[in-house]
Design an enzyme around this catalytic site. Structure first.
Site, short mmCIF file in Angstrom:
data_model
loop_
_atom_site.label_atom_id
_atom_site.label_comp_id
_atom_site.label_asym_id
_atom_site.label_seq_id
_atom_site.Cartn_x
_atom_site.Cartn_y
_atom_site.Cartn_z
N ASP A 330 -12.00 72.71 -1.92
CA ASP A 330 -11.97 71.66 -0.88
C ASP A 330 -10.53 71.47 -0.40
OD1 ASP A 330 -12.66 69.62 0.82
OD2 ASP A 330 -13.68 68.40 -0.68
N GLU A 525 -14.96 59.21 3.70
CA GLU A 525 -14.41 59.54 2.38
C GLU A 525 -13.88 58.30 1.65
OE1 GLU A 525 -12.27 63.23 2.18
OE2 GLU A 525 -13.39 64.07 3.85
C1 BGC Z 1 -13.93 66.94 2.40
C2 BGC Z 1 -14.92 68.08 2.54
C3 BGC Z 1 -14.76 68.74 3.89
C4 BGC Z 1 -13.33 69.19 4.05
C5 BGC Z 1 -13.05 69.92 5.36
C6 BGC Z 1 -12.53 67.34 2.78
O1 BGC Z 1 -11.71 66.21 2.90
O2 BGC Z 1 -13.95 66.47 1.07
O3 BGC Z 1 -16.22 67.61 2.35
O4 BGC Z 1 -15.65 69.80 4.00
O5 BGC Z 1 -12.48 68.05 4.00
O6 BGC Z 1 -13.03 69.08 6.44
#
Ligand code: BGC
Length: 636
Positions: A330, A525
């Site tokens: 990630d 998030e």
């Molecule tokens: C998230 C992921 C996401 C990635 C790309 C991260 O901050 O945890 O779920 O796919 O960013 O955007």
């Protein structure tokens, strides 16, 4: 300029020049390493679409230098590219748009041109290995204003309808294909145990059985979307990425490794039996369904970051479950592993991470990994294994053969919007319906509508819509607000009055029905981690005013998660959970007015108090009953 200032100026100039020379010489040293190699012959086996994938992979690997292999393992945010030429100079394997990472012209045509530019840069490299372009299409091609925005996964979870979910994924895939995007970081397999987490709405449910069922349907929809010309090599249309492996959703409050967050990027207790029973089965099913990419989460299992866990990635996912695709880390996740950047990259790659979402400094990454291989800190077989997995996915996508196509007119098309509207209707959950208030009677004389989310498309679409954190307000082209849907659906004899704050004229007669559409402002998030998810004071006051101005009140909750409504619900006559329905607000009105039935069920338990958190399965932390159990929902 004073003497010392002039000296300082000269020194800066000198330093800059030295730095430039160092950077350029390492750049030329790097590129010349590859440029000295002759290009493979035009008849090289890997170029032929008639050769089976595994043979193409082996053939291509045999031509690759170490540097070209390492380049394939790098996933770079497109805004971090120093120059488009670096794609072929470094043989970069993949690019992404971090959410909101848009082209200057943020339109379907702008996206198509952007992806084509990167694609042709990759094709001009010595081996012509195509680039994989990835984005978070978690509720449609939602970076683009005008795309169809489907309900967030929590709403699809409430629908429980695998056929619907497959259709939604297929429509999303077709919108992606129209712009040349072939990789999506979806579906989400996280299972939330604590509604205080800011990513609850990204999940289908906390039930592994439902997550397996809907997740697989979503993978099928993305990967098997229609788009190829007859007789071509694409087996996979848009590469799905079940995420986040593993235990994401089980993190405990106040354990985040990010000082701004509470649960997100936190710690999942090291309980292997639970991990295997709760979190692993959906990934097993995803592999059986054909997933070729899995994202490792930013959480820790015990004290180990997932991307550093050789046990979870190599032993369990790859060896035990037989996963043949690639594992992608990630965002910046590898560098969350303790140690220097060198050590972190070594740990993650040795643990089994194949593609590193850097997402920034690719120059440093390739230098470190090359040094690690030369020093024997990373075995070359590990690099070959990673690249073989990446190339397999690229061949299965038919990327080498450039043979998929969809038209950009599909983006936000009436068919896709009709499907999204159906999805909204199927996702609504009826929690309370005193005196059979719903569906609204056709004879209702006046309806008063109020609330912060009634005429606010940004709230109904939530985050991951054009901007990572979403946009609070009415702005999305082609979308329909819940209010507009109500106005459209109301029978000719019904008057609909609206005031966001429910300030209706004091001496006017009460309306027969008041509808309060209230809920959460967008968040994404860990920025959505919050101690007590509940209605704002303003929303509560609006509902109070609306109750005073109407005979009965229906509360429609526009929310990414269950909210604490224990004290208020007794005063409301009917309660509908609309989740984050997306661009088609009319789907809410369809159900309120009885054009479609209420069929949605809560995909997770609805707690009564914070003491009940976390809730694992149906067991609350304090052993008391939640306000509503998972799968509760009145059907009418
Ligand atoms: C998230 C992921 C996401 C990635 C790309 C991260 O901050 O945890 O779920 O796919 O960013 O955007």
């Amino acid at each position: 300029m004073s003497v010392s200032a002039a000296q300082k100026h000269n020194r800066i100039q000198l330093l800059t020049a030295v730095l430039m020379i160092v950077m350029l010489s390492s750049y030329f040293a790097y590129t010349s390493l590859k440029n000295n190699l002759p290009p493979p012959p035009p008849e090289a086996m890997y170029r032929s679409k008639d050769v089976p994938t595994m043979e193409r992979v082996t053939d291509l690997l045999s031509y690759m230098s170490l540097e070209e292999k390492i380049g394939q393992m790098a996933l770079v945010e497109k805004n971090s590219l120093r120059a488009v030429e670096d794609i072929s100079a470094y043989g970069l394997g993949a690019l992404l748009s971090g959410f909101g990472g848009r082209p200057e012209d943020n339109s379907p045509a702008g996206w198509k041109t952007m992806v084509e530019t990167f694609t042709s840069a990759a094709r001009s490299s010595r081996l012509g290995i195509p680039i994989l372009y990835g984005i978070d299409a978690i509720h449609g091609h939602s970076n683009i204003p005008g795309a169809t925005i489907f309900p967030h996964f929590i709403g699809l979870g409430a629908s429980g309808d695998a056929t619907l979910v497959e259709n939604v994924a297929r429509a999303t895939a077709n919108e992606l294909l129209a712009t040349g995007v072939r990789w999506s970081y979806s579906p989400t397999y996280d299972m939330p145990e604590d509604i205080r987490w800011g990513r609850v709405y990204e999940t289908f449910s906390d039930d592994p059985v439902l997550v397996s069922k809907l997740g697989s349907a979503y993978i099928r929809g993305l990967q098997k979307a229609q788009g190829q010309r007859a007789g071509t090599s694409s087996q996979v249309m848009v590469l799905a990425t079940p995420k986040h492996y593993l235990g994401a959703g089980g993190m405990l409050w106040d354990t985040s490794s990010n000082e701004n967050f509470k649960i997100d990027q936190g710690l999942t207790p090291e309980d292997e039996a639970k991990l295997r029973e709760q979190y692993l089965p959906p990934f097993k099913k995803a592999i059986e369904t054909g997933a070729l990419s899995v994202m490792a989460g930013l959480n820790s299992w015990g004290d180990t970051k997932i991307a550093a866990s050789s046990y979870l990635i190599t032993t369990v996912l790859k060896a035990e479950l037989g996963f043949k695709g690639f594992v992608v880390s990630d965002w910046y996740g590898v560098y969350e592993i303790p140690g220097s950047d060198y050590e972190a990259a070594v740990t993650a790659i040795n643990a089994g991470v194949d593609v590193v979402m850097l997402p920034f400094d690719y120059q440093d990454f390739v230098r470190n990994v090359r040094r690690a291989v030369r020093r024997g800190d990373i075995p070359e077989e590990r690099i070959n294994d990673a690249v073989q997995r990446i190339l397999t996915a690229k061949f299965e996508l038919g990327l080498f053969d450039n043979d998929t196509t969809r038209d950009i007119s599909e983006i936000g098309s009436p068919e896709h919007r009709a499907l999204a509207r159906e999805a909204v209707a199927k996702s609504l959950v009826l929690l309370k319906n005193d005196a059979r208030l719903l569906p609204l009677r056709r004879t209702t004389a006046t309806i008063r509508v109020a609330g912060s989310a009634a005429d606010n498309i940004g709230r109904q679409t939530g985050a991951w819509t054009v901007e990572w954190q979403g946009i609070d307000g009415n702005w999305l082209p082609g979308a329909t607000s819940i209010l507009a849907g109500i106005k459209e659906a109301a029978p000719p004899g019904t008057t609909v009055e609206f005031d966001s704050g429910a300030y209706f004229p004091e001496n006017s007669p009460k309306a027969a029905v008041g509808i309060a559409v209230v809920g959460e402002a967008p968040y994404a998030e860990g920025w959505g981690d919050t101690p007590i998810p509940s209605l704002t004071e303003e929303d509560r006051a609006t509902i109070e005013r609306l109750r005073a101005a109407s005979e009965v009140v229906v509360v429609v909750l526009v929310t990414g998660r269950p909210l604490f409504i224990t004290n208020e619900i007794k005063d409301w006559d009917a309660v509908v959970v609309a989740w984050l329905p997306g661009s088609e607000g009319a789907g809410v009105a369809d159900v309120l007015f009885g054009k479609r039935p209420f069929t949605g069920k809560l995909p997770l338990p609805w707690p009564r108090t914070t003491e009940q958190l976390p809730i694992t399965g149906s067991a609350t932390a304090d052993g008391t009953n939640p306000l509503f159990l998972r799968y509760y929902g009145l059907g009418i």
